[in-house]
Design a protein around this motif. Structure first.
Motif, short mmCIF file in Angstrom:
data_model
loop_
_atom_site.label_atom_id
_atom_site.label_comp_id
_atom_site.label_asym_id
_atom_site.label_seq_id
_atom_site.Cartn_x
_atom_site.Cartn_y
_atom_site.Cartn_z
N SER A 86 -20.85 -3.11 -1.42
CA SER A 86 -19.43 -3.72 -0.05
C SER A 86 -18.10 -3.03 -0.14
CB SER A 86 -19.11 -4.96 -0.49
OG SER A 86 -18.32 -4.86 -1.61
N VAL A 87 -18.29 -2.13 -0.79
CA VAL A 87 -16.63 -0.96 -1.14
C VAL A 87 -17.11 0.25 0.03
CG1 VAL A 87 -15.55 0.47 -1.82
CG2 VAL A 87 -15.97 -2.02 -3.48
N PRO A 88 -18.16 0.81 -0.13
CA PRO A 88 -18.73 2.07 1.21
C PRO A 88 -18.66 1.03 2.49
CG PRO A 88 -20.46 2.24 -0.41
CD PRO A 88 -19.02 1.41 -0.84
N ALA A 89 -18.63 0.20 2.85
CA ALA A 89 -19.50 -0.50 4.02
C ALA A 89 -18.21 -1.20 4.35
CB ALA A 89 -20.24 -1.88 3.54
N GLU A 90 -17.42 -1.51 4.12
CA GLU A 90 -15.75 -1.34 4.31
C GLU A 90 -15.21 -0.70 4.61
OE1 GLU A 90 -11.62 -3.05 3.02
OE2 GLU A 90 -12.99 -3.64 1.58
N ALA A 91 -15.21 0.76 3.57
CA ALA A 91 -14.94 2.00 4.55
C ALA A 91 -15.60 1.81 5.68
CB ALA A 91 -15.01 3.15 3.17
N ARG A 92 -16.53 2.51 5.85
CA ARG A 92 -17.63 2.68 7.11
C ARG A 92 -16.92 1.49 8.05
NH1 ARG A 92 -21.93 2.84 3.48
NH2 ARG A 92 -22.68 4.43 2.74
N SER A 93 -16.25 1.06 8.27
CA SER A 93 -16.17 -0.36 8.80
C SER A 93 -15.23 0.48 9.15
CB SER A 93 -15.85 -1.79 8.47
OG SER A 93 -15.17 -1.99 8.09
#
Length: 323
Positions: A86-93
């Motif tokens: 979820s962390v890299p996903a949030e960073a990409r968003s």
């Protein structure tokens, strides 16, 4: 001048920084050099406050969650312990530029857990609840896909959905002996359980524990330099006590030594957790040298020549730094 009593110090080798810690610190330092301050770091890059403070002095800003970081083009580094998906996903968003300093040996566990999941296995993770590495590994898969086991008692109580489709992975910084007991309990109950192709506990954790086992029976007391937040450092103290050393303590640095425990010594063992800088080990030895006439002997139980590549985007700087 009063004559100081003699003290033999047996210095464990290997000790201190492992390849994953060294790589993570380099990533932050090289990012600061390439992009300038600030560089944001999610969670302590490694569990040592003196490493963190030295990076803060150079311009690193440490946060626990990405939501604490303002909208920025500055780099964001994920710590050596690994992060949930979820962390890299949030960073990409949020269009963040991020660098992943997850130790490659932790990433290996993530890959194993994902592979077992894809093959339809129910997954058991042997580790410590709340540790960032455990949170990161469990966060590779959907909620409920991984069951955490901390003790032999947990292993004996665990009830899988199907004993024929079990697999286990482990945190990389555990006690080798404790983990062996937990795995044995699981295998006794579930003979079909799948394990890793190669040990999950990392080479550095294993080597430092073996070094302690060699030194602890030979000394009256032991000091492990490391942070109380560091899992691998805490395990070293436990291993020293189990190996026959009557007094073993974890200290962040020399100023934390409880001298009442180290009075009238003839011999002392010194080691350091995988995230403790060598300068703090030297500081501890110097503190004993002020009270004793010390003779230092290094006890080497393994040679370490492992190094991990840093992200490609930083490699030209690494070459220029001559590291």
């Amino acid at each position: 001048m009063e004559k100081r009593p003699h003290l033999d110090i047996l210095l464990c080798a290997p000790r201190g920084f492992c390849a994953g810690v060294d790589r993570a610190i380099q990533i932050v330092e090289l990012a600061l050099k390439k992009y300038g301050a600030p560089v944001y770091v999610r969670h302590a890059i490694v569990h040592n406050k003196y490493v963190v403070e030295s990076l803060e002095a150079k311009g690193a800003i440490f946060v626990e969650e990405l939501e604490e970081i303002p909208d920025t083009e500055a780099p964001v580094v994920f710590s050596a312990h690994g992060v949930p998906k979820s962390v890299p996903a949030e960073a990409r968003s949020r269009n963040m530029f991020f660098l992943d300093a997850t130790c490659p040996l932790v990433s290996k566990v993530h890959v194993e857990a994902s592979r077992h999941f894809e093959e339809g296995h129910e997954i058991v993770l042997i580790g410590h609840a709340g540790h960032p590495e455990v949170i990161g590994t469990m966060g590779q898969l959907p909620q409920g896909a991984v069951s955490l086991i901390e003790t032999v008692e947990d292993a004996n109580r665990f009830e899988p959905k199907d004993p024929q489709t079990l697999a286990f992975v482990t945190q990389t910084t555990l006690s080798v002996d404790d983990t062996r007991e937990i795995v044995a309990a699981l295998r006794a109950r579930f003979p079909a359980i799948n394990g890793p192709h190669k040990e999950d506990i990392c080479y550095a954790t294993t080597n430092r524990q073996e070094s302690i086992k060699a030194v602890a029976p030979r000394v009256e007391a032991m000091i492990v330099v490391g942070s109380p937040h560091s899992s691998n450092s805490q395990r070293l103290v436990e291993v020293a006590l189990r190996s026959g050393c009557k007094v073993a303590t974890l200290v962040d640095r020399a100023s934390d030594i409880d001298w009442s425990l180290y009075d009238n010594l003839g011999s002392l063992g010194v080691s350091a957790g995988a995230s403790a800088p060598e300068s703090l080990v030297e500081e501890v030895i110097d503190a004993f040298a002020e009270r004793y006439s010390v003779k230092v002997e290094t006890v080497t139980t393994a040679e370490e020549h492992i190094a991990f590549n840093i992200p490609k985007i930083l490699r030209s700087l690494e070459a220029n730094a001559g590291r």
